[in-house]
Enzyme design. Structure first.
Site, PDB file in Angstrom:
ATOM      1  N   TYR A  46       2.438 -66.893 -20.273  1.00 11.53           N
ATOM      2  CA  TYR A  46       1.631 -65.816 -20.873  1.00 11.53           C
ATOM      3  C   TYR A  46       0.372 -65.564 -20.038  1.00 11.53           C
ATOM      4  O   TYR A  46      -0.031 -64.429 -19.846  1.00 11.53           O
ATOM      5  CB  TYR A  46       1.234 -66.149 -22.321  1.00 11.53           C
ATOM      6  CG  TYR A  46       0.537 -64.980 -22.955  1.00 11.53           C
ATOM      7  CD1 TYR A  46       1.269 -63.885 -23.388  1.00 11.53           C
ATOM      8  CD2 TYR A  46      -0.852 -64.933 -23.053  1.00 11.53           C
ATOM      9  CE1 TYR A  46       0.637 -62.765 -23.907  1.00 11.53           C
ATOM     10  CE2 TYR A  46      -1.496 -63.828 -23.575  1.00 11.53           C
ATOM     11  CZ  TYR A  46      -0.738 -62.740 -24.004  1.00 11.53           C
ATOM     12  OH  TYR A  46      -1.373 -61.638 -24.502  1.00 11.53           O
ATOM     13  N   SER A 128     -12.742 -60.987 -26.642  1.00 17.74           N
ATOM     14  CA  SER A 128     -11.582 -60.120 -26.871  1.00 17.74           C
ATOM     15  C   SER A 128     -11.324 -59.908 -28.357  1.00 17.74           C
ATOM     16  O   SER A 128     -11.507 -60.818 -29.163  1.00 17.74           O
ATOM     17  CB  SER A 128     -10.354 -60.767 -26.239  1.00 17.74           C
ATOM     18  OG  SER A 128      -9.170 -60.201 -26.763  1.00 17.74           O
ATOM     19  N   TYR A 152      -9.773 -53.751 -28.816  1.00 18.55           N
ATOM     20  CA  TYR A 152      -8.467 -53.115 -28.921  1.00 18.55           C
ATOM     21  C   TYR A 152      -8.588 -52.273 -30.184  1.00 18.55           C
ATOM     22  O   TYR A 152      -8.808 -52.804 -31.271  1.00 18.55           O
ATOM     23  CB  TYR A 152      -7.345 -54.146 -29.033  1.00 18.55           C
ATOM     24  CG  TYR A 152      -6.978 -54.780 -27.711  1.00 18.55           C
ATOM     25  CD1 TYR A 152      -6.813 -54.000 -26.571  1.00 18.55           C
ATOM     26  CD2 TYR A 152      -6.781 -56.153 -27.603  1.00 18.55           C
ATOM     27  CE1 TYR A 152      -6.467 -54.576 -25.354  1.00 18.55           C
ATOM     28  CE2 TYR A 152      -6.436 -56.729 -26.381  1.00 18.55           C
ATOM     29  CZ  TYR A 152      -6.288 -55.935 -25.268  1.00 18.55           C
ATOM     30  OH  TYR A 152      -5.949 -56.502 -24.065  1.00 18.55           O
ATOM     31  N   THR A 178     -10.845 -51.332 -24.094  1.00 18.48           N
ATOM     32  CA  THR A 178      -9.729 -51.487 -23.142  1.00 18.48           C
ATOM     33  C   THR A 178      -8.676 -50.418 -23.416  1.00 18.48           C
ATOM     34  O   THR A 178      -8.167 -50.282 -24.526  1.00 18.48           O
ATOM     35  CB  THR A 178      -9.125 -52.900 -23.259  1.00 18.48           C
ATOM     36  OG1 THR A 178     -10.147 -53.836 -22.917  1.00 18.48           O
ATOM     37  CG2 THR A 178      -7.950 -53.076 -22.304  1.00 18.48           C
ATOM     38  N   LYS A 260     -12.557 -49.861 -19.991  1.00 19.55           N
ATOM     39  CA  LYS A 260     -11.882 -50.825 -19.099  1.00 19.55           C
ATOM     40  C   LYS A 260     -10.435 -50.389 -18.859  1.00 19.55           C
ATOM     41  O   LYS A 260      -9.715 -50.075 -19.805  1.00 19.55           O
ATOM     42  CB  LYS A 260     -11.916 -52.216 -19.742  1.00 19.55           C
ATOM     43  CG  LYS A 260     -11.163 -53.304 -18.961  1.00 19.55           C
ATOM     44  CD  LYS A 260     -11.450 -54.677 -19.562  1.00 19.55           C
ATOM     45  CE  LYS A 260     -10.751 -55.801 -18.831  1.00 19.55           C
ATOM     46  NZ  LYS A 260      -9.362 -55.987 -19.229  1.00 19.55           N
ATOM     47  N   HIS A 284      -5.742 -54.707 -15.402  1.00 14.72           N
ATOM     48  CA  HIS A 284      -5.425 -55.777 -16.357  1.00 14.72           C
ATOM     49  C   HIS A 284      -4.723 -56.934 -15.647  1.00 14.72           C
ATOM     50  O   HIS A 284      -3.848 -57.596 -16.196  1.00 14.72           O
ATOM     51  CB  HIS A 284      -4.533 -55.214 -17.474  1.00 14.72           C
ATOM     52  CG  HIS A 284      -4.780 -55.817 -18.838  1.00 14.72           C
ATOM     53  ND1 HIS A 284      -5.534 -55.210 -19.799  1.00 14.72           N
ATOM     54  CD2 HIS A 284      -4.349 -56.970 -19.406  1.00 14.72           C
ATOM     55  CE1 HIS A 284      -5.553 -55.948 -20.895  1.00 14.72           C
ATOM     56  NE2 HIS A 284      -4.838 -57.029 -20.679  1.00 14.72           N
TER      57      HIS A 284
HETATM   58  C1  FNR Z   1      -6.123 -60.734 -20.280  1.00 23.77           C
HETATM   59  N1  FNR Z   1      -6.843 -59.542 -20.207  1.00 23.77           N
HETATM   60  C2  FNR Z   1      -7.342 -58.970 -21.341  1.00 23.77           C
HETATM   61  N2  FNR Z   1      -8.103 -57.839 -21.288  1.00 23.77           N
HETATM   62  C3  FNR Z   1      -8.631 -57.297 -22.386  1.00 23.77           C
HETATM   63  O1  FNR Z   1      -9.311 -56.268 -22.290  1.00 23.77           O
HETATM   64  N3  FNR Z   1      -8.430 -57.879 -23.612  1.00 23.77           N
HETATM   65  C4  FNR Z   1      -7.681 -58.998 -23.760  1.00 23.77           C
HETATM   66  O2  FNR Z   1      -7.503 -59.515 -24.856  1.00 23.77           O
HETATM   67  C5  FNR Z   1      -7.098 -59.567 -22.603  1.00 23.77           C
HETATM   68  N4  FNR Z   1      -6.327 -60.684 -22.691  1.00 23.77           N
HETATM   69  C6  FNR Z   1      -5.856 -61.298 -21.549  1.00 23.77           C
HETATM   70  C7  FNR Z   1      -5.134 -62.489 -21.656  1.00 23.77           C
HETATM   71  C8  FNR Z   1      -4.733 -63.148 -20.516  1.00 23.77           C
HETATM   72  C9  FNR Z   1      -4.001 -64.447 -20.639  1.00 23.77           C
HETATM   73  C10 FNR Z   1      -5.030 -62.605 -19.235  1.00 23.77           C
HETATM   74  C11 FNR Z   1      -4.640 -63.325 -17.970  1.00 23.77           C
HETATM   75  C12 FNR Z   1      -5.712 -61.418 -19.136  1.00 23.77           C
HETATM   76  C13 FNR Z   1      -7.132 -58.934 -18.889  1.00 23.77           C
HETATM   77  C14 FNR Z   1      -8.430 -59.480 -18.309  1.00 23.77           C
HETATM   78  O3  FNR Z   1      -9.543 -59.016 -19.024  1.00 23.77           O
HETATM   79  C15 FNR Z   1      -8.602 -59.021 -16.835  1.00 23.77           C
HETATM   80  O4  FNR Z   1      -8.497 -57.619 -16.756  1.00 23.77           O
HETATM   81  C16 FNR Z   1      -7.563 -59.663 -15.926  1.00 23.77           C
HETATM   82  O5  FNR Z   1      -7.414 -61.023 -16.244  1.00 23.77           O
HETATM   83  C17 FNR Z   1      -7.986 -59.510 -14.472  1.00 23.77           C
HETATM   84  O6  FNR Z   1      -6.994 -59.989 -13.609  1.00 23.77           O
HETATM   85  P1  FNR Z   1      -7.057 -61.441 -12.907  1.00 23.77           P
HETATM   86  O7  FNR Z   1      -8.293 -61.470 -12.082  1.00 23.77           O
HETATM   87  O8  FNR Z   1      -7.048 -62.442 -14.000  1.00 23.77           O
HETATM   88  O9  FNR Z   1      -5.807 -61.500 -12.097  1.00 23.77           O
END
Ligand code: FNR
Length: 387
Positions: A46, A128, A152, A178, A260, A284
């Site tokens: 995940y 989040s 969200y 987001t 975002k 994301h």
């Molecule tokens: C996320 N991301 C994310 N973004 C958001 O706006 N709300 C959320 O709840 C989540 N949840 C989430 C869970 C997990 C497990 C991951 C890995 C990512 C996206 C996060 O904010 C961000 O945009 C990304 O993680 C950026 O990419 P890298 O740098 O992790 O590869």
């Protein structure tokens, strides 16, 4: 002048000159492999997984590799200032913790541990909507630390307004909406295990603790948890919104609002026209649209189109200090760090997150100075070369 983040290096090398081993690797590009050894397959996939073939996640890293720093010498860079201000939030370094949901699947201390780690370094924690901990409990853990709230968008205006009011009351200053995850993408790593943490009751604490949401239910979540969970999940996913609905958020949030998930320059312009205060150029982490451009590819065009009208932030693929430098040189005011600190949380709870953040900040501080910059304000496209 901020604290010298690079001194983390001395702590590791010195300790009576025999050195003191770090708790786990200092190389953020190795954290995923090391987390795979300690997490269950479902939670690991995940976090690490991406949409479709994973092409977008790979493109995020490739995009960073196409830009190279061109170091300058004899610039008197011994003392360095990494501090900045983004949307009224003072940052000791241009780094925020990206909003990441369901943190309970990697560590029992979840969001509270991460919020404490962020606060200890003065970096903003972006909570989040998919948190496994309530807004109020995260605020307690965060204490005096800066905190933003990621939305969200629930498809029920009263529930949405209630959540925003709770976040505001709990000291969250900036709203991050987001846009790119109004429904979940095709994610084979999760599908192949039939693993969706929300349906197992992880990452639903904000909805299930909300009084307006609870009033909508025939039975309380304590009486019938599966029905409450499903109702909440369907309220926050599955419905796309449109630009004209942003005014609703303005009515219910009196602080800065950031969109975002922006990748197209026309959407960046629309955000500016809609009076938004900031955007996060992000895909994301490659988790939503397979086959998309690397997020960094979108940054220079967007920054030059709207950078003078709103604050441009960046995430997706940031792993090293050099990555932060590249994003800032291409027009970002700050970056959001995602997966690396989630792996830190998996490795060691609060201390694990602190280790990952201190490692990134030290790398950033040292690379900034060694490439001839005394402050992040000196970074510009001239600091880089396309290779
Ligand atoms: C996320 N991301 C994310 N973004 C958001 O706006 N709300 C959320 O709840 C989540 N949840 C989430 C869970 C997990 C497990 C991951 C890995 C990512 C996206 C996060 O904010 C961000 O945009 C990304 O993680 C950026 O990419 P890298 O740098 O992790 O590869």
């Amino acid at each position: 002048m901020t604290q010298p983040f690079g001194s983390y290096q001395n702590e590791i090398y010195l300790q009576g000159y025999g050195g003191k081993l770090p708790p786990f690797t200092t190389d953020a590009t190795k954290l995923e492999a090391s987390a795979e050894k300690i997490l269950e397959p479902g939670p690991f996939s995940y976090v690490a997984g991406a949409a479709g073939s994973g092409a977008t996640a790979r493109a995020n890293r490739e995009a960073f590799d196409r830009w190279r720093i061109v170091p300058r010498m004899l610039t008197d860079a011994t003392q360095r200032d990494l501090s900045t201000t983004v949307l009224g939030t003072r940052l000791p370094a241009p780094v925020l913790l990206a909003p990441v949901g369901v943190q309970s699947i990697v560590h029992a201390d979840a969001e509270s541990a991460t919020a404490r780690a962020a606060a200890s370094l003065g970096l903003p924690f972006v909570l989040s909507t998919a948190s496994s901990t309530t807004i109020e409990d995260v605020a307690t853990a965060s204490g005096d630390g800066p905190r933003w709230f990621q939305l969200y968008w629930p498809d029920d205006p009263d529930v949405c307004a209630s959540i925003l009011a709770r976040a505001k009351k709990a000291g969250f200053t900036t709203l991050v909406l987001t846009l790119d995850t109004w429904t979940l993408a095709w994610r084979p790593a999760d599908l192949d295990q039939a693993y969706l943490p929300f349906l197992q009751g992880e990452g639903v604490a904000i909805g299930l603790s909300d009084p307006v949401f609870r009033a909508r239910l025939e039975k309380t979540p304590e009486e019938d948890r599966p029905s409450a969970i499903l109702r909440w999940v369907l309220m926050v996913t599955g419905t796309d919104k449109s630009w004209d609905r942003l005014s609703f958020l303005r009515e219910h949030w009196d602080g800065p609002i950031v969109l975002k998930g922006i990748q197209h320059v026309d959407d960046a312009r629309r955000a500016a026209d809609a009076g938004m205060d900031g955007i996060v150029v992000s895909n994301h982490g490659g988790r939503q649209v397979d086959g998309a451009i690397g997020a960094l590819e979108a940054l220079p065009g967007i920054a030059s189109a709207v950078g003078d009208q709103l604050d441009v932030l960046f995430d997706s693929g940031v792993r090293t200090g050099a990555d932060v430098i590249k994003a800032l040189a291409l027009g970002a005011k700050a970056v959001l760090l995602g997966r690396p600190w989630v792996y830190g949380l998996a490795h060691g709870g609060e201390a694990g997150v602190v280790h990952v953040l201190r490692s990134l900040l030290a790398d950033l501080d040292l690379t900034l100075g060694l490439s001839g910059h005394r402050s992040i304000a000196e970074l510009s496209p001239r600091s880089l070369q396309r290779s």
